[in-house]
Design an enzyme around this catalytic site. Structure first.
Site, PDB file in Angstrom:
ATOM      1  N   ARG A 165       0.816  -1.224   0.000  1.00  0.00           N
ATOM      2  CA  ARG A 165       0.000   0.000   0.000  1.00  0.00           C
ATOM      3  C   ARG A 165       0.845   1.269   0.000  1.00  0.00           C
ATOM      4  O   ARG A 165       0.388   2.340   0.365  1.00  0.00           O
ATOM      5  CB  ARG A 165      -0.987   0.035   1.172  1.00  0.00           C
ATOM      6  CG  ARG A 165      -1.937  -1.141   1.157  1.00  0.00           C
ATOM      7  CD  ARG A 165      -3.140  -0.924   2.041  1.00  0.00           C
ATOM      8  NE  ARG A 165      -4.001  -2.082   1.972  1.00  0.00           N
ATOM      9  CZ  ARG A 165      -3.844  -3.172   2.730  1.00  0.00           C
ATOM     10  NH1 ARG A 165      -2.870  -3.219   3.622  1.00  0.00           N
ATOM     11  NH2 ARG A 165      -4.653  -4.195   2.597  1.00  0.00           N
ATOM     12  N   HIS A 224       1.036  18.156 -26.162  1.00  0.00           N
ATOM     13  CA  HIS A 224       0.827  16.724 -25.978  1.00  0.00           C
ATOM     14  C   HIS A 224      -0.384  16.187 -26.736  1.00  0.00           C
ATOM     15  O   HIS A 224      -0.395  15.009 -27.094  1.00  0.00           O
ATOM     16  CB  HIS A 224       0.711  16.382 -24.493  1.00  0.00           C
ATOM     17  CG  HIS A 224       2.034  16.366 -23.780  1.00  0.00           C
ATOM     18  ND1 HIS A 224       2.859  17.471 -23.710  1.00  0.00           N
ATOM     19  CD2 HIS A 224       2.707  15.387 -23.124  1.00  0.00           C
ATOM     20  CE1 HIS A 224       3.962  17.167 -23.033  1.00  0.00           C
ATOM     21  NE2 HIS A 224       3.899  15.904 -22.666  1.00  0.00           N
ATOM     22  N   ARG A 272      -1.716  22.386 -13.698  1.00  0.00           N
ATOM     23  CA  ARG A 272      -0.776  21.328 -14.085  1.00  0.00           C
ATOM     24  C   ARG A 272      -0.992  20.900 -15.540  1.00  0.00           C
ATOM     25  O   ARG A 272      -0.057  20.441 -16.203  1.00  0.00           O
ATOM     26  CB  ARG A 272      -0.890  20.114 -13.137  1.00  0.00           C
ATOM     27  CG  ARG A 272       0.177  19.077 -13.409  1.00  0.00           C
ATOM     28  CD  ARG A 272       0.346  18.040 -12.318  1.00  0.00           C
ATOM     29  NE  ARG A 272       1.426  17.127 -12.696  1.00  0.00           N
ATOM     30  CZ  ARG A 272       2.025  16.281 -11.884  1.00  0.00           C
ATOM     31  NH1 ARG A 272       1.666  16.194 -10.624  1.00  0.00           N
ATOM     32  NH2 ARG A 272       2.997  15.502 -12.317  1.00  0.00           N
ATOM     33  N   GLU A 328      -3.616  17.753 -10.914  1.00  0.00           N
ATOM     34  CA  GLU A 328      -4.167  18.224 -12.191  1.00  0.00           C
ATOM     35  C   GLU A 328      -5.672  18.447 -12.105  1.00  0.00           C
ATOM     36  O   GLU A 328      -6.427  18.031 -12.981  1.00  0.00           O
ATOM     37  CB  GLU A 328      -3.826  17.212 -13.294  1.00  0.00           C
ATOM     38  CG  GLU A 328      -3.743  17.838 -14.666  1.00  0.00           C
ATOM     39  CD  GLU A 328      -3.050  16.944 -15.686  1.00  0.00           C
ATOM     40  OE1 GLU A 328      -1.939  16.464 -15.422  1.00  0.00           O
ATOM     41  OE2 GLU A 328      -3.644  16.743 -16.743  1.00  0.00           O
ATOM     42  N   LYS A 351       3.793  11.679 -10.864  1.00  0.00           N
ATOM     43  CA  LYS A 351       2.938  10.883 -11.758  1.00  0.00           C
ATOM     44  C   LYS A 351       3.676   9.585 -12.054  1.00  0.00           C
ATOM     45  O   LYS A 351       4.826   9.615 -12.506  1.00  0.00           O
ATOM     46  CB  LYS A 351       2.678  11.621 -13.068  1.00  0.00           C
ATOM     47  CG  LYS A 351       1.540  12.609 -13.001  1.00  0.00           C
ATOM     48  CD  LYS A 351       1.159  13.047 -14.402  1.00  0.00           C
ATOM     49  CE  LYS A 351       0.061  14.074 -14.380  1.00  0.00           C
ATOM     50  NZ  LYS A 351      -0.272  14.547 -15.748  1.00  0.00           N
ATOM     51  N   GLU A 364      11.205  19.152 -23.823  1.00  0.00           N
ATOM     52  CA  GLU A 364      10.478  19.440 -22.572  1.00  0.00           C
ATOM     53  C   GLU A 364      11.077  20.667 -21.872  1.00  0.00           C
ATOM     54  O   GLU A 364      10.377  21.367 -21.150  1.00  0.00           O
ATOM     55  CB  GLU A 364      10.510  18.221 -21.636  1.00  0.00           C
ATOM     56  CG  GLU A 364      10.003  16.924 -22.268  1.00  0.00           C
ATOM     57  CD  GLU A 364       8.478  16.764 -22.279  1.00  0.00           C
ATOM     58  OE1 GLU A 364       7.778  17.689 -21.827  1.00  0.00           O
ATOM     59  OE2 GLU A 364       8.004  15.709 -22.746  1.00  0.00           O
ATOM     60  N   LYS A 391       8.604  23.158 -12.859  1.00  0.00           N
ATOM     61  CA  LYS A 391       7.719  22.006 -12.625  1.00  0.00           C
ATOM     62  C   LYS A 391       7.290  21.962 -11.163  1.00  0.00           C
ATOM     63  O   LYS A 391       6.118  21.709 -10.852  1.00  0.00           O
ATOM     64  CB  LYS A 391       8.408  20.704 -13.031  1.00  0.00           C
ATOM     65  CG  LYS A 391       7.515  19.502 -12.758  1.00  0.00           C
ATOM     66  CD  LYS A 391       7.373  18.555 -13.890  1.00  0.00           C
ATOM     67  CE  LYS A 391       6.296  17.510 -13.606  1.00  0.00           C
ATOM     68  NZ  LYS A 391       6.422  16.319 -14.392  1.00  0.00           N
ATOM     69  N   HIS A 424       8.826  10.208 -27.671  1.00  0.00           N
ATOM     70  CA  HIS A 424       7.817  11.050 -27.010  1.00  0.00           C
ATOM     71  C   HIS A 424       8.182  12.546 -27.101  1.00  0.00           C
ATOM     72  O   HIS A 424       7.357  13.376 -27.495  1.00  0.00           O
ATOM     73  CB  HIS A 424       7.674  10.617 -25.548  1.00  0.00           C
ATOM     74  CG  HIS A 424       6.782  11.502 -24.744  1.00  0.00           C
ATOM     75  ND1 HIS A 424       5.409  11.548 -24.927  1.00  0.00           N
ATOM     76  CD2 HIS A 424       7.059  12.410 -23.775  1.00  0.00           C
ATOM     77  CE1 HIS A 424       4.891  12.429 -24.089  1.00  0.00           C
ATOM     78  NE2 HIS A 424       5.870  12.964 -23.377  1.00  0.00           N
ATOM     79  N   HIS A 460       0.415  13.522 -29.143  1.00  0.00           N
ATOM     80  CA  HIS A 460      -0.147  12.184 -28.921  1.00  0.00           C
ATOM     81  C   HIS A 460      -0.664  11.600 -30.245  1.00  0.00           C
ATOM     82  O   HIS A 460      -0.465  10.413 -30.531  1.00  0.00           O
ATOM     83  CB  HIS A 460      -1.283  12.277 -27.897  1.00  0.00           C
ATOM     84  CG  HIS A 460      -1.997  10.978 -27.680  1.00  0.00           C
ATOM     85  ND1 HIS A 460      -1.619  10.081 -26.713  1.00  0.00           N
ATOM     86  CD2 HIS A 460      -3.047  10.423 -28.320  1.00  0.00           C
ATOM     87  CE1 HIS A 460      -2.407   9.031 -26.764  1.00  0.00           C
ATOM     88  NE2 HIS A 460      -3.296   9.215 -27.737  1.00  0.00           N
ATOM     89  N   ASN A 498       1.031  19.904 -20.299  1.00  0.00           N
ATOM     90  CA  ASN A 498       0.707  19.057 -21.450  1.00  0.00           C
ATOM     91  C   ASN A 498       0.783  19.817 -22.774  1.00  0.00           C
ATOM     92  O   ASN A 498       0.314  19.323 -23.798  1.00  0.00           O
ATOM     93  CB  ASN A 498      -0.705  18.468 -21.288  1.00  0.00           C
ATOM     94  CG  ASN A 498      -0.790  17.533 -20.097  1.00  0.00           C
ATOM     95  OD1 ASN A 498       0.190  16.899 -19.735  1.00  0.00           O
ATOM     96  ND2 ASN A 498      -1.958  17.461 -19.468  1.00  0.00           N
TER      97      ASN A 498
END
Ligand code: NAD
Length: 367
Positions: free
Chosen positions: A120, A248, A241, A236, A142, A184, A226, A266, A252, A245
């Site tokens: 956990r 993206h 946040r 987010e 993340k 980035e 960041k 990426h 994507h 993206n």
């Protein structure tokens, strides 16, 4: 050493950045040591750095075990997650222990997720080894693996306890990977920091050539940006946040069109995606055309894709929009887009007409 705090209440931690930091890792990790050996998780390409870390720890009487996983995006899988969890359980890892993720975003995301669910939740430390991971994925908590339905669809928010960044580790990183990570870096300038974008225009070439000062400055500045954004909107939920993206959604679609393969890394997808987001914003009269051209010119000068042609995309606008509709950023049936009013002035727009996006993409030159 530069120290960037990530302020998240009880989940706060530090990002420590210094050239040669891996050699001093024992001093940073000793306070986290418990009775079991540290477990270092890495991939096959990074294994030499893991050997060095193990030797540095051993020299300080700190025992460690190293788990070496295959390199590549395929490692962010259910199968590798299960195998890693079993190994960690066999080693008797407890919740108070710290697992060390030494690698790029793939290792960081996988180890972070394993740590989020092991008993956990146990602790983990990020020691990122790619530029992308040093400026982006190692900070912010993340974590995820990929599933049949798509990338990063199974994961958790789980913050590391510490992030140790040694820019010298990038010396062994292939130039193409450096460039992909650099996209980035540029992103932080485009989001809300026009001065930093101008710094990139002046110093990006030196950074990619391995200049230590340029690297250290860019990494610390990016991590600072960041940390600020994550501190404001950890999960987010407020939209802040989501600014991370930028590029993206377009990116994507390009990554999906190339099958998330080596044809387009990426960061390369993000680079082309950011240029397209600016070009679309200019077409809609939101942003000066000159800014869109400046963005594309800098990405091109940095050896990155900056339009559909340079990304090798021949698909129609309609097909690319179809890919976008499968993006996890879909929210209640709408697709939020990050658009720009100019360099350093991006914003989230939830009402973009997808037919306009498809028409724009159809107008773009193909290879
Ligand atoms: P990666 O981890 O696959 O690393 C790229 C390649 O470089 C791999 O082949 C790796 O073995 C090799 N490598 C790593 N460090 C090296 C070194 N120092 N020397 C030589 N080779 C080295 O990919 P990446 O670009 O670091 O990360 C991409 C992943 O990050 C994606 O899965 C993406 O979803 C994820 N990501 C996560 C976040 C987040 O916030 N969690 C943000 C952005 C991206």
């Amino acid at each position: 050493m530069r120290v960037v705090p990530v302020a998240l209440g009880a989940r706060s931690y530090e990002v420590r950045i210094a050239s040669g930091l891996l050699g001093d890792a024992a001093a940073h990790l000793a306070p986290l040591a418990r009775k079991r050996p540290f477990v270092i998780v890495t991939d096959a390409n990074v294994a030499p750095h893991a050997q060095r870390l193990a030797a540095v720890l051993a020299a300080a009487d700190l025992a460690s075990e190293t788990i070496v996983l295959p390199a590549g995006e395929g490692t962010k899988s259910w199968a590798q997650l299960e195998a890693l969890l079993d190994r960690l359980l066999d080693l008797g890892i407890e919740r108070g222990d710290h697992v060390i993720a030494l690698g790029g975003g793939v290792i960081g995301d996988l180890v972070g997720f394993a740590s989020a669910i092991l008993k956990r939740g146990c602790n983990f430390v990020q020691v990122p080894t790619t530029l992308l991971a040093q400026v982006d994925s190692s900070v912010g908590g993340k974590t995820a693996i990929n599933s049949r339905a798509g990338k990063n669809l199974v994961g958790a928010f789980h913050q590391p306890a510490l992030v140790l960044i040694d820019p010298d580790l990038l010396d062994t990183l292939p130039l193409r990977e450096q460039r992909a990570g650099y996209a980035e870096v540029v992103k932080y300038g485009l989001i809300d920091d026009a001065d930093f974008f101008a710094w990139c225009e002046g110093n990006g070439e030196a950074l990619l050539a391995g200049d230590p000062d340029a690297r250290a400055y860019a990494i610390a500045h990016s991590v600072g940006a960041k940390a600020r954004i994550v501190g404001e909107d950890e999960r987010e939920t407020t939209g802040t946040r989501a600014l991370l993206n930028l590029g993206h959604t377009f990116g994507h679609a390009l990554e999906a069109e190339t099958g998330f393969s080596d044809r387009l890394l990426h960061g390369e997808g993000v680079a082309a995606g950011m240029a397209l987001a600016f070009a679309f914003s200019a077409r809609q009269g939101l942003c000066p055309q000159a800014d869109a051209e400046r963005v594309a010119a800098h990405l091109e000068a940095s050896g990155l894709p900056h339009d559909l042609a340079s990304a090798g995309i021949t698909a129609s606008g309609g097909r690319l929009v179809e890919h976008m509709l499968h993006d996890k950023k879909m929210d209640a049936g709408t697709l939020p887009f990050l658009l720009a009013r100019g360099i350093g002035a991006t914003y989230l727009d939830r009402h973009v007409d997808l037919a306009e996006v498809a028409a724009f993409l159809d107008e773009q030159p193909r290879p």
